[in-house]
Design a protein around this motif. Structure first.
Motif, PDB file in Angstrom:
ATOM      1  N   MET A   1      44.970  30.362  28.769  1.00 62.67           N
ATOM      2  CA  MET A   1      44.692  31.693  28.226  1.00 62.67           C
ATOM      3  C   MET A   1      45.637  32.005  27.064  1.00 62.67           C
ATOM      4  SD  MET A   1      42.273  33.367  30.128  1.00 62.67           S
ATOM      5  CE  MET A   1      42.667  35.084  30.330  1.00 62.67           C
ATOM      6  N   VAL A   2      46.862  31.531  27.158  1.00 63.71           N
ATOM      7  CA  VAL A   2      47.842  31.748  26.089  1.00 63.71           C
ATOM      8  C   VAL A   2      47.416  30.989  24.836  1.00 63.71           C
ATOM      9  CG1 VAL A   2      50.246  31.447  25.395  1.00 63.71           C
ATOM     10  CG2 VAL A   2      49.703  32.120  27.739  1.00 63.71           C
ATOM     11  N   VAL A   3      46.976  29.746  25.022  1.00 65.23           N
ATOM     12  CA  VAL A   3      46.518  28.933  23.891  1.00 65.23           C
ATOM     13  C   VAL A   3      45.336  29.603  23.211  1.00 65.23           C
ATOM     14  CG1 VAL A   3      45.636  26.680  23.180  1.00 65.23           C
ATOM     15  CG2 VAL A   3      47.354  26.828  24.996  1.00 65.23           C
ATOM     16  N   MET A   4      44.400  30.137  24.002  1.00 67.67           N
ATOM     17  CA  MET A   4      43.234  30.803  23.434  1.00 67.67           C
ATOM     18  C   MET A   4      43.631  32.071  22.683  1.00 67.67           C
ATOM     19  SD  MET A   4      40.866  28.761  24.076  1.00 67.67           S
ATOM     20  CE  MET A   4      39.618  29.787  23.317  1.00 67.67           C
ATOM     21  N   ALA A   5      44.646  32.767  23.168  1.00 73.34           N
ATOM     22  CA  ALA A   5      45.130  33.967  22.477  1.00 73.34           C
ATOM     23  C   ALA A   5      45.663  33.608  21.091  1.00 73.34           C
ATOM     24  CB  ALA A   5      46.219  34.647  23.304  1.00 73.34           C
ATOM     25  N   ALA A   6      46.323  32.464  20.999  1.00 74.09           N
ATOM     26  CA  ALA A   6      46.833  32.005  19.699  1.00 74.09           C
ATOM     27  C   ALA A   6      45.683  31.628  18.771  1.00 74.09           C
ATOM     28  CB  ALA A   6      47.764  30.806  19.902  1.00 74.09           C
ATOM     29  N   LEU A   7      44.660  30.983  19.334  1.00 76.39           N
ATOM     30  CA  LEU A   7      43.510  30.560  18.522  1.00 76.39           C
ATOM     31  C   LEU A   7      42.799  31.766  17.917  1.00 76.39           C
ATOM     32  CD1 LEU A   7      41.967  27.971  17.711  1.00 76.39           C
ATOM     33  CD2 LEU A   7      40.436  28.396  19.633  1.00 76.39           C
ATOM     34  N   GLU A   8      42.765  32.876  18.647  1.00 71.67           N
ATOM     35  CA  GLU A   8      42.080  34.069  18.158  1.00 71.67           C
ATOM     36  C   GLU A   8      42.816  34.738  16.997  1.00 71.67           C
ATOM     37  OE1 GLU A   8      41.291  36.669  21.414  1.00 71.67           O
ATOM     38  OE2 GLU A   8      39.972  35.241  22.428  1.00 71.67           O
ATOM     39  N   LYS A   9      44.032  34.292  16.707  1.00 65.77           N
ATOM     40  CA  LYS A   9      44.798  34.849  15.588  1.00 65.77           C
ATOM     41  C   LYS A   9      44.615  34.045  14.304  1.00 65.77           C
ATOM     42  CE  LYS A   9      48.954  36.424  16.512  1.00 65.77           C
ATOM     43  NZ  LYS A   9      50.349  36.541  16.991  1.00 65.77           N
ATOM     44  N   THR A  10      43.832  32.975  14.363  1.00 64.02           N
ATOM     45  CA  THR A  10      43.670  32.104  13.196  1.00 64.02           C
ATOM     46  C   THR A  10      42.591  32.623  12.251  1.00 64.02           C
ATOM     47  OG1 THR A  10      42.016  30.694  14.292  1.00 64.02           O
ATOM     48  CG2 THR A  10      44.339  30.130  14.617  1.00 64.02           C
TER      49      THR A  10
ATOM     50  N   GLY B   1      49.391  17.040  34.641  1.00 60.07           N
ATOM     51  CA  GLY B   1      48.398  17.497  33.678  1.00 60.07           C
ATOM     52  C   GLY B   1      48.137  18.988  33.769  1.00 60.07           C
ATOM     53  N   TYR B   2      48.261  19.559  34.986  1.00 61.45           N
ATOM     54  CA  TYR B   2      48.037  20.990  35.163  1.00 61.45           C
ATOM     55  C   TYR B   2      49.126  21.829  34.484  1.00 61.45           C
ATOM     56  CZ  TYR B   2      44.507  19.788  38.663  1.00 61.45           C
ATOM     57  OH  TYR B   2      43.387  19.308  39.300  1.00 61.45           O
ATOM     58  N   ALA B   3      50.278  21.226  34.225  1.00 65.93           N
ATOM     59  CA  ALA B   3      51.386  21.952  33.611  1.00 65.93           C
ATOM     60  C   ALA B   3      51.343  21.910  32.091  1.00 65.93           C
ATOM     61  CB  ALA B   3      52.717  21.376  34.101  1.00 65.93           C
ATOM     62  N   ILE B   4      50.516  21.042  31.522  1.00 69.38           N
ATOM     63  CA  ILE B   4      50.480  20.879  30.058  1.00 69.38           C
ATOM     64  C   ILE B   4      50.148  22.178  29.328  1.00 69.38           C
ATOM     65  CG2 ILE B   4      49.205  19.764  28.176  1.00 69.38           C
ATOM     66  CD1 ILE B   4      49.208  17.208  29.818  1.00 69.38           C
ATOM     67  N   PRO B   5      49.136  22.966  29.750  1.00 70.94           N
ATOM     68  CA  PRO B   5      48.884  24.236  29.048  1.00 70.94           C
ATOM     69  C   PRO B   5      50.100  25.152  29.040  1.00 70.94           C
ATOM     70  CG  PRO B   5      47.035  23.686  30.454  1.00 70.94           C
ATOM     71  CD  PRO B   5      48.126  22.722  30.797  1.00 70.94           C
ATOM     72  N   GLY B   6      50.881  25.161  30.136  1.00 72.77           N
ATOM     73  CA  GLY B   6      52.080  25.984  30.191  1.00 72.77           C
ATOM     74  C   GLY B   6      53.143  25.508  29.216  1.00 72.77           C
ATOM     75  N   VAL B   7      53.270  24.185  29.085  1.00 69.71           N
ATOM     76  CA  VAL B   7      54.234  23.619  28.126  1.00 69.71           C
ATOM     77  C   VAL B   7      53.831  23.987  26.702  1.00 69.71           C
ATOM     78  CG1 VAL B   7      55.171  21.474  27.187  1.00 69.71           C
ATOM     79  CG2 VAL B   7      54.849  21.708  29.656  1.00 69.71           C
ATOM     80  N   ILE B   8      52.531  23.880  26.423  1.00 63.57           N
ATOM     81  CA  ILE B   8      52.038  24.233  25.086  1.00 63.57           C
ATOM     82  C   ILE B   8      52.267  25.717  24.809  1.00 63.57           C
ATOM     83  CG2 ILE B   8      49.956  24.433  23.666  1.00 63.57           C
ATOM     84  CD1 ILE B   8      48.899  21.939  25.065  1.00 63.57           C
ATOM     85  N   ALA B   9      52.052  26.563  25.821  1.00 64.88           N
ATOM     86  CA  ALA B   9      52.291  27.998  25.667  1.00 64.88           C
ATOM     87  C   ALA B   9      53.753  28.264  25.318  1.00 64.88           C
ATOM     88  CB  ALA B   9      51.913  28.731  26.954  1.00 64.88           C
ATOM     89  N   ALA B  10      54.666  27.521  25.952  1.00 63.67           N
ATOM     90  CA  ALA B  10      56.097  27.676  25.664  1.00 63.67           C
ATOM     91  C   ALA B  10      56.411  27.281  24.227  1.00 63.67           C
ATOM     92  CB  ALA B  10      56.916  26.833  26.637  1.00 63.67           C
ATOM     93  N   VAL B  11      55.765  26.214  23.743  1.00 64.70           N
ATOM     94  CA  VAL B  11      55.970  25.763  22.362  1.00 64.70           C
ATOM     95  C   VAL B  11      55.499  26.831  21.383  1.00 64.70           C
ATOM     96  CG1 VAL B  11      55.249  24.069  20.632  1.00 64.70           C
ATOM     97  CG2 VAL B  11      55.859  23.305  22.942  1.00 64.70           C
ATOM     98  N   LEU B  12      54.335  27.419  21.653  1.00 65.52           N
ATOM     99  CA  LEU B  12      53.803  28.462  20.776  1.00 65.52           C
ATOM    100  C   LEU B  12      54.737  29.669  20.724  1.00 65.52           C
ATOM    101  CD1 LEU B  12      50.029  28.343  21.839  1.00 65.52           C
ATOM    102  CD2 LEU B  12      51.048  27.408  19.753  1.00 65.52           C
ATOM    103  N   PHE B  13      55.377  29.962  21.850  1.00 63.09           N
ATOM    104  CA  PHE B  13      56.337  31.074  21.892  1.00 63.09           C
ATOM    105  C   PHE B  13      57.599  30.735  21.101  1.00 63.09           C
ATOM    106  CE2 PHE B  13      60.165  32.632  24.194  1.00 63.09           C
ATOM    107  CZ  PHE B  13      60.118  33.951  23.756  1.00 63.09           C
ATOM    108  N   VAL B  14      58.147  29.544  21.304  1.00 58.35           N
ATOM    109  CA  VAL B  14      59.383  29.125  20.632  1.00 58.35           C
ATOM    110  C   VAL B  14      59.197  29.094  19.118  1.00 58.35           C
ATOM    111  CG1 VAL B  14      60.988  27.195  20.299  1.00 58.35           C
ATOM    112  CG2 VAL B  14      60.274  27.842  22.611  1.00 58.35           C
ATOM    113  N   LEU B  15      58.012  28.695  18.666  1.00 59.81           N
ATOM    114  CA  LEU B  15      57.747  28.613  17.227  1.00 59.81           C
ATOM    115  C   LEU B  15      57.396  29.967  16.620  1.00 59.81           C
ATOM    116  CD1 LEU B  15      55.686  25.274  17.044  1.00 59.81           C
ATOM    117  CD2 LEU B  15      58.093  25.641  16.466  1.00 59.81           C
TER     118      LEU B  15
END
Length: 424
Positions: free
Chosen positions: A64-73, A252-266
């Motif tokens: 859901m976090v990844v999709m929230a970022a996509l909606e800002k593009t 594999g279930y944790a990968i979306p959470g890791v990506i969400a953390a990266v989006l936050f850090v950046l």
């Protein structure tokens, strides 16, 4: 029935009534039900709140976090601009292209926000005899729930997995691509009917004279080019990880959470945006109902009703009929109550239990019920169908001319696809 079963059933019914009433915040009723299950001794704390550590819920929260970022593009802004330009030009060819554009948008966006965006934009387009807005308004509204490239299906795959697991069915996985394929078949069925059904809709203006949707400005922060590229890469990595989830295992279930953390850090998403998506009402609803469904199954009620249904259907009934019956029950309940989650978590566990009692693989009926819970728009009771009827200035008869055939087509196609893909 045992006293524990009666209390659990009463709590579940109360939860459904609360969801249907619309007087409680979305996601709150299941949490209240979980607390009551613990207080009445019908479930332990870990059982009632098991959904909050469920791997599927955790995966979807990150997604859901990844999709929230996509909606800002800028991709989303391009979809809006393309949609308006096509509708303004008119013509049957542009209608078909417009349908595809909205269905492409539905591939990355979904829910209330997207259909409100599409309907609000289309409703402001001035009357055009070459392409009357009243003829395309309803099809475009329903197109928002029919993605032509269904990549945003992780939520539904997670629901299927959670339903099967909470019903005691283990070792059964529904790959993301397989579920996406079933959704694609359903979307194609919609597209075929939309191309035909357009002709049965009335021709009348629905926008105020001179309304110009092109004057509407997109709001929200715009991402820089490098941030947009990061978001696109994040989305692709997330999607690929979900495709190979069976090979990646639990990490594999944790990968979306890791990506969400990266989006936050950046700095692509702030902490409030991350928090609001990870703990969104949708996630709270999903996590809460998992514990409730588990408690109902543990009480013996689900198995009891499943056995009764299995006995009533008999052993000679075809798998397609079994799937069709429970799909209709789930869908019609969601239609008349407006409670997709409540309807799903009442009928899907019973359907799964009935299949188990008959010695059948319940995967097909689980997938069909999950999908059908959101095919709930043949009555203009709530949400999108009510908005379409009102803003489109349709008569109820005109509304049904389009929705009833579409409903029958999609339900039959869905059930057929599920039985073929997941033999019972």
């Amino acid at each position: 029935m045992a006293i524990q079963m009666i209390i659990t059933l009463a709590i579940v019914i109360g939860m459904i009534v609360m969801i249907m009433s619309d007087k409680f915040a979305f996601g709150a009723p299941p949490l209240i039900a979980c607390v009551l299950l613990v207080l009445t001794g019908c479930a332990t704390m870990s059982e009632a709140f098991a959904g909050f550590v469920d791997k599927n819920v955790i995966m979807i929260a990150g997604f859901m976090v990844v999709m929230a970022a996509l909606e800002k593009t800028s991709l989303i802004d391009k979809v809006k601009a393309t949609m308006f330009n096509m509708a303004s030009k008119g013509g049957y060819r542009n209608y078909i292209l417009l349908l595809i554009v909205v269905m492409l948008g539905a591939s990355v966006m979904s829910g209330t926000g997207y259909y409100v965006l599409v309907l609000s934009l289309v409703s402001t387009i001035p009357y055009n005899k070459n392409l009357p807005i009243s003829k395309i308004f309803m099809p475009l509204g329903y197109a928002t729930y029919n993605p032509i490239v269904p990549v945003n299906m992780a939520f539904y795959v997670g629901l299927v997995a959670s339903l099967l697991e909470s019903s005691g069915v283990t070792g059964t996985a529904v790959p993301l691509l397989v579920y996406s394929g079933i959704k694609l078949v359903s979307s194609i069925a919609f597209l075929v009917w939309a191309v035909i059904g357009y002709r049965f809709l009335p021709d009348h203006p629905i926008a105020e004279a001179g309304a110009q949707a092109s004057e509407q400005k997109s709001e929200g922060e715009k991402l820089s080019r490098w941030k947009e590229i990061v978001v696109y890469i994040a989305f692709v990595v997330n999607f690929v990880a979900m495709i190979f989830l069976d090979k990646l295992g639990e990490p594999g279930y944790a990968i979306p959470g890791v990506i969400a953390a990266v989006l936050f850090v950046l700095g692509i998403l702030n902490f409030k945006e991350v928090r609001n998506n990870i703990a969104s009402p949708l996630i709270l609803m999903m996590a809460g109902v998992i514990g409730v469904a588990g408690a109902l199954a543990n009480s013996g009620f689900t198995a009891m009703v499943g056995d009764a249904v299995a006995g009533a259907l008999g052993t000679s009934v075809s798998p397609f009929v079994i799937v069709l019956v429970f799909t209709l029950l789930t869908s019609l309940s969601a239609t008349f109550t407006g409670a997709s989650f409540g309807s799903l978590f009442v009928f899907a566990p019973i359907a799964i239990s009935a299949c188990v009692s008959m010695g059948l693989d319940p995967t097909a009926v689980a997938v069909a019920c999950v999908t059908a819970a959101w095919i709930n728009w043949i009555m203009p009771i709530d949400g999108m169908p009510a908005m379409i009827l009102g803003m489109g200035k349709y008569k109820l008869v005109d509304f049904w001319k389009f929705t009833l055939p579409l409903y029958v087509i999609q339900i039959l196609v869905l059930c057929g696809a599920c039985v073929i893909v997941f033999p019972m």
